[in-house]
Design an enzyme around this catalytic site. Sequence first.
Site, short mmCIF file in Angstrom:
data_model
loop_
_atom_site.label_atom_id
_atom_site.label_comp_id
_atom_site.label_asym_id
_atom_site.label_seq_id
_atom_site.Cartn_x
_atom_site.Cartn_y
_atom_site.Cartn_z
N ARG A 1 45.41 20.87 110.74
CA ARG A 1 44.76 21.76 109.80
C ARG A 1 45.70 22.18 108.68
O ARG A 1 45.31 22.22 107.51
CB ARG A 1 44.20 22.99 110.54
CG ARG A 1 43.50 24.01 109.66
CD ARG A 1 42.56 23.41 108.64
NE ARG A 1 41.67 22.40 109.17
CZ ARG A 1 41.07 21.48 108.43
NH1 ARG A 1 41.30 21.43 107.12
NH2 ARG A 1 40.27 20.59 108.98
N LYS B 1 48.88 30.87 86.63
CA LYS B 1 47.82 31.39 87.50
C LYS B 1 47.72 30.51 88.74
O LYS B 1 46.74 29.79 88.95
CB LYS B 1 46.50 31.44 86.73
CG LYS B 1 46.53 32.39 85.54
CD LYS B 1 45.26 32.32 84.73
CE LYS B 1 45.34 33.24 83.52
NZ LYS B 1 44.12 33.16 82.66
N LYS C 1 52.74 38.07 74.02
CA LYS C 1 51.31 38.32 74.05
C LYS C 1 51.02 39.64 73.34
O LYS C 1 51.93 40.33 72.87
CB LYS C 1 50.81 38.32 75.50
CG LYS C 1 50.95 36.95 76.17
CD LYS C 1 50.40 36.93 77.57
CE LYS C 1 48.88 37.02 77.61
NZ LYS C 1 48.23 35.82 77.06
N GLU D 1 51.44 34.39 70.95
CA GLU D 1 49.99 34.48 70.93
C GLU D 1 49.54 35.17 69.64
O GLU D 1 50.09 36.20 69.26
CB GLU D 1 49.49 35.27 72.14
CG GLU D 1 47.99 35.47 72.18
CD GLU D 1 47.57 36.37 73.33
OE1 GLU D 1 47.30 35.83 74.41
OE2 GLU D 1 47.52 37.60 73.14
N ASP E 1 44.56 32.25 70.68
CA ASP E 1 43.82 32.82 71.80
C ASP E 1 42.36 33.09 71.41
O ASP E 1 42.09 33.85 70.49
CB ASP E 1 44.48 34.11 72.27
CG ASP E 1 43.84 34.67 73.53
OD1 ASP E 1 43.60 33.88 74.46
OD2 ASP E 1 43.56 35.87 73.57
#
Length: 233
Positions: free
Chosen positions: A52, A87, A119, A148, A169
Amino acid sequence: MLSGFAVAEATFRACDADVALDWHVAEGERLAPGTLVLTATGDAAALLAAERTALNFLQRLSGVATLTRAYADAVAGTSTRILDTRKTTPGLRLLEKAAVAHGGGTNHRVGLYDEVLIKENHAAMAGGVGAAVRAARERFPDLPLVCEVRDLAELDEALAAGAPRLLLDNFDEAGLREAVARVGDRADTESSGGVTLDSVRARAATGVDFISVGALTHSAPALDLSLILEPLT
């Protein structure tokens, strides 16, 4: 597409150090349904103990590679490259980024140490994207930098400050075309935000250099794999 051979092998060998593993396909190879992937010969109890966990690794990482290949195929013939993001599943980042590479994608930054990404929150604290770019270049002159931008005014500001790569973005296709034309060869361009398999080709057609897709690692469905035990007599 398959990925995860090394970690699957380590799982089997943790349960049976003498297990014989014969891979019938290569990582990154396209597969037809029902393809025999691996023959593992060893102690039956050990194989079942490892089953598994080994399959979980293979299914997860092969799913990432398969989804990445779908995106890479969707932009084939353009100059655009598909990027992954941070992510990723906790503890599996390097494995998932390897799976992206097996699927034909390009690895982006690994962490917060190998690239500066400015960002909107950073720009707000620094007093604007231009000020943020200049501060980052002064403090980390040797690191790659991406800034960004949310509109053409921020794009112009970031370019004036010397940003070598612009993250466009949530620009729509018309906005992307205008931004790419305005940037020219002064910086690399990257599109992000809401990218899907249905939209990625049209985005690539705008001429952006990169398209980053968080879904490659946060939403990839697992590949369906199973282990069939056969006694040797």
